[in-house]
Design a protein around this motif. Structure first.
Motif, PDB file in Angstrom:
ATOM      1  N   THR A 288       0.845  -1.195   0.000  1.00 19.89           N
ATOM      2  CA  THR A 288       0.000   0.000   0.000  1.00 19.89           C
ATOM      3  C   THR A 288       0.874   1.236   0.000  1.00 19.89           C
ATOM      4  OG1 THR A 288      -1.767  -1.153   1.183  1.00 19.89           O
ATOM      5  CG2 THR A 288      -1.807   1.259   1.214  1.00 19.89           C
ATOM      6  N   ALA A 289       0.554   2.161  -0.901  1.00 21.97           N
ATOM      7  CA  ALA A 289       1.288   3.433  -0.999  1.00 21.97           C
ATOM      8  C   ALA A 289       0.314   4.571  -0.774  1.00 21.97           C
ATOM      9  CB  ALA A 289       1.946   3.561  -2.372  1.00 21.97           C
ATOM     10  N   HIS A 290       0.781   5.592  -0.068  1.00 22.29           N
ATOM     11  CA  HIS A 290      -0.031   6.797   0.156  1.00 22.29           C
ATOM     12  C   HIS A 290       0.902   7.977   0.352  1.00 22.29           C
ATOM     13  CE1 HIS A 290      -3.478   9.176   0.939  1.00 22.29           C
ATOM     14  NE2 HIS A 290      -3.308   9.281   2.240  1.00 22.29           N
ATOM     15  N   ASN A 291       0.532   9.107  -0.223  1.00 18.48           N
ATOM     16  CA  ASN A 291       1.352  10.312  -0.085  1.00 18.48           C
ATOM     17  C   ASN A 291       0.547  11.522   0.374  1.00 18.48           C
ATOM     18  OD1 ASN A 291      -0.140  10.745  -2.374  1.00 18.48           O
ATOM     19  ND2 ASN A 291       1.563  11.353  -3.685  1.00 18.48           N
ATOM     20  N   GLY A 292      -0.656  11.264   0.916  1.00 24.22           N
ATOM     21  CA  GLY A 292      -1.485  12.360   1.404  1.00 24.22           C
ATOM     22  C   GLY A 292      -2.383  12.974   0.350  1.00 24.22           C
ATOM     23  N   VAL A 293      -2.302  12.500  -0.885  1.00 15.88           N
ATOM     24  CA  VAL A 293      -3.142  12.996  -1.973  1.00 15.88           C
ATOM     25  C   VAL A 293      -4.100  11.887  -2.378  1.00 15.88           C
ATOM     26  CG1 VAL A 293      -3.202  13.938  -4.314  1.00 15.88           C
ATOM     27  CG2 VAL A 293      -1.289  14.492  -2.794  1.00 15.88           C
ATOM     28  N   GLY A 294      -5.392  12.166  -2.387  1.00 14.51           N
ATOM     29  CA  GLY A 294      -6.353  11.149  -2.783  1.00 14.51           C
ATOM     30  C   GLY A 294      -6.386   9.992  -1.800  1.00 14.51           C
ATOM     31  N   GLN A 295      -6.626   8.785  -2.325  1.00 19.37           N
ATOM     32  CA  GLN A 295      -6.756   7.593  -1.494  1.00 19.37           C
ATOM     33  C   GLN A 295      -5.515   6.703  -1.618  1.00 19.37           C
ATOM     34  OE1 GLN A 295      -9.446   7.116   0.556  1.00 19.37           O
ATOM     35  NE2 GLN A 295      -9.986   9.176  -0.137  1.00 19.37           N
ATOM     36  N   PRO A 296      -5.238   5.885  -0.596  1.00 19.51           N
ATOM     37  CA  PRO A 296      -4.136   4.925  -0.711  1.00 19.51           C
ATOM     38  C   PRO A 296      -4.384   3.964  -1.865  1.00 19.51           C
ATOM     39  CG  PRO A 296      -4.876   5.121   1.573  1.00 19.51           C
ATOM     40  CD  PRO A 296      -5.881   5.849   0.735  1.00 19.51           C
ATOM     41  N   ASP A 297      -3.303   3.457  -2.454  1.00 19.54           N
ATOM     42  CA  ASP A 297      -3.390   2.509  -3.553  1.00 19.54           C
ATOM     43  C   ASP A 297      -2.697   1.221  -3.133  1.00 19.54           C
ATOM     44  OD1 ASP A 297      -4.101   1.832  -6.315  1.00 19.54           O
ATOM     45  OD2 ASP A 297      -1.941   1.806  -6.668  1.00 19.54           O
ATOM     46  N   THR A 298      -3.307   0.082  -3.482  1.00 17.72           N
ATOM     47  CA  THR A 298      -2.792  -1.219  -3.048  1.00 17.72           C
ATOM     48  C   THR A 298      -2.723  -2.186  -4.225  1.00 17.72           C
ATOM     49  OG1 THR A 298      -3.714  -0.935  -0.826  1.00 17.72           O
ATOM     50  CG2 THR A 298      -3.153  -3.181  -1.491  1.00 17.72           C
ATOM     51  N   GLU A 299      -1.637  -2.934  -4.306  1.00 20.15           N
ATOM     52  CA  GLU A 299      -1.491  -4.031  -5.254  1.00 20.15           C
ATOM     53  C   GLU A 299      -1.050  -5.273  -4.486  1.00 20.15           C
ATOM     54  OE1 GLU A 299      -2.216  -4.299  -8.409  1.00 20.15           O
ATOM     55  OE2 GLU A 299      -2.803  -2.205  -8.692  1.00 20.15           O
ATOM     56  N   SER A 300      -1.395  -6.453  -5.030  1.00 16.04           N
ATOM     57  CA  SER A 300      -1.110  -7.702  -4.325  1.00 16.04           C
ATOM     58  C   SER A 300      -0.372  -8.689  -5.215  1.00 16.04           C
ATOM     59  CB  SER A 300      -2.416  -8.343  -3.826  1.00 16.04           C
ATOM     60  OG  SER A 300      -3.102  -7.470  -2.944  1.00 16.04           O
ATOM     61  N   ILE A 301       0.272  -9.661  -4.562  1.00  8.98           N
ATOM     62  CA  ILE A 301       0.944 -10.744  -5.260  1.00  8.98           C
ATOM     63  C   ILE A 301       0.782 -12.016  -4.441  1.00  8.98           C
ATOM     64  CG2 ILE A 301       3.222 -10.383  -4.199  1.00  8.98           C
ATOM     65  CD1 ILE A 301       4.443 -10.947  -6.981  1.00  8.98           C
ATOM     66  N   MET A 302       0.704 -13.153  -5.117  1.00 11.41           N
ATOM     67  CA  MET A 302       0.478 -14.430  -4.441  1.00 11.41           C
ATOM     68  C   MET A 302       1.772 -15.232  -4.360  1.00 11.41           C
ATOM     69  SD  MET A 302      -1.656 -16.565  -3.057  1.00 11.41           S
ATOM     70  CE  MET A 302      -1.687 -18.331  -2.645  1.00 11.41           C
ATOM     71  N   LEU A 303       2.075 -15.713  -3.175  1.00  9.33           N
ATOM     72  CA  LEU A 303       3.204 -16.630  -2.990  1.00  9.33           C
ATOM     73  C   LEU A 303       2.648 -18.016  -2.722  1.00  9.33           C
ATOM     74  CD1 LEU A 303       6.180 -17.356  -2.535  1.00  9.33           C
ATOM     75  CD2 LEU A 303       5.901 -16.656  -0.151  1.00  9.33           C
TER      76      LEU A 303
END
Length: 196
Positions: A175-190
């Motif tokens: 999850t990445a967030h910089n105070g602008v808009g909403q946090p963004d999340t990407e996933s990966i499967m192990l």
């Protein structure tokens, strides 16, 4: 020359399109126009420039020049217009999430890997200073790590998974967030093949 919207733009859910207009008054024949410091979606040889800015355009000064085409040998520059700086903020986006440099589901035999490197890359303006890595269904696995700037308005953070066991199998998210808009999340499967 003017921009048809505010110079400070919050790039959140939808990236706006700007239109720059460059006019050289009382010039005949119509001059040739060219644009600099900006990528025009409609080409560079018009008195208007339509473009969709990215983080790299932050604080740039789009420039328009007008030249008389009828004055040999190459025309004569008759005007140069420089816009106020574009001040852009861009919400953080996770660009990639990898395990050992591979995207998508990563499958291993548990006994073959002592360590795995989980890397998250994100961009935004301002740059995210931290990225959070979590594991689905495991509230105890939450790692907030400081980012390293990689250029092109992107950052990277790495987490090492040690002593790979069956319990490490699952979905990992960044999850990445910089105070602008909403946090963004990407996933990966192990996926860990376990001995029976």
């Amino acid at each position: 020359m003017h921009i048809n919207t505010t110079h400070t733009v919050n790039m959140t859910t939808a990236v706006p399109t700007f239109q720059l207009i460059c006019l050289a008054a009382d010039v005949y024949p119509e001059p040739n126009y060219s644009w600099h410091n900006v990528t025009c979606d409609n080409g560079y040889n018009h008195n208007t420039c339509t473009f969709t800015p990215g983080p790299e355009e932050h604080y740039t000064h789009p420039i328009c020049t007008a030249e008389r085409p009828d004055i040999p040998p190459y025309g004569k520059k008759i005007a140069k217009y420089e816009s106020p700086p574009l001040k852009l903020t861009y919400e953080a986006k996770v660009a990639a999430m990898t395990i050992n440099a591979a995207e998508g589901t990563f499958t291993v035999n548990g006994e073959d890997y002592a360590n795995l490197s989980l890397v998250c890359t994100a961009h935004g303006r301002p740059l995210p200073t931290e990225l959070k890595v979590t594991k689905l269904g495991n509230d105890d696995f939450t790692i907030t790590t400081t980012t390293i700037e990689k250029g092109n308005w992107s950052v990277e953070a790495a987490v090492t998974l040690s002593d790979i066991q069956c319990r490490d199998m699952g979905t990992y998210s960044c999850t990445a967030h910089n105070g602008v808009g909403q946090p963004d999340t990407e996933s990966i499967m192990l996926n860990v093949r376990c001995k029976t």
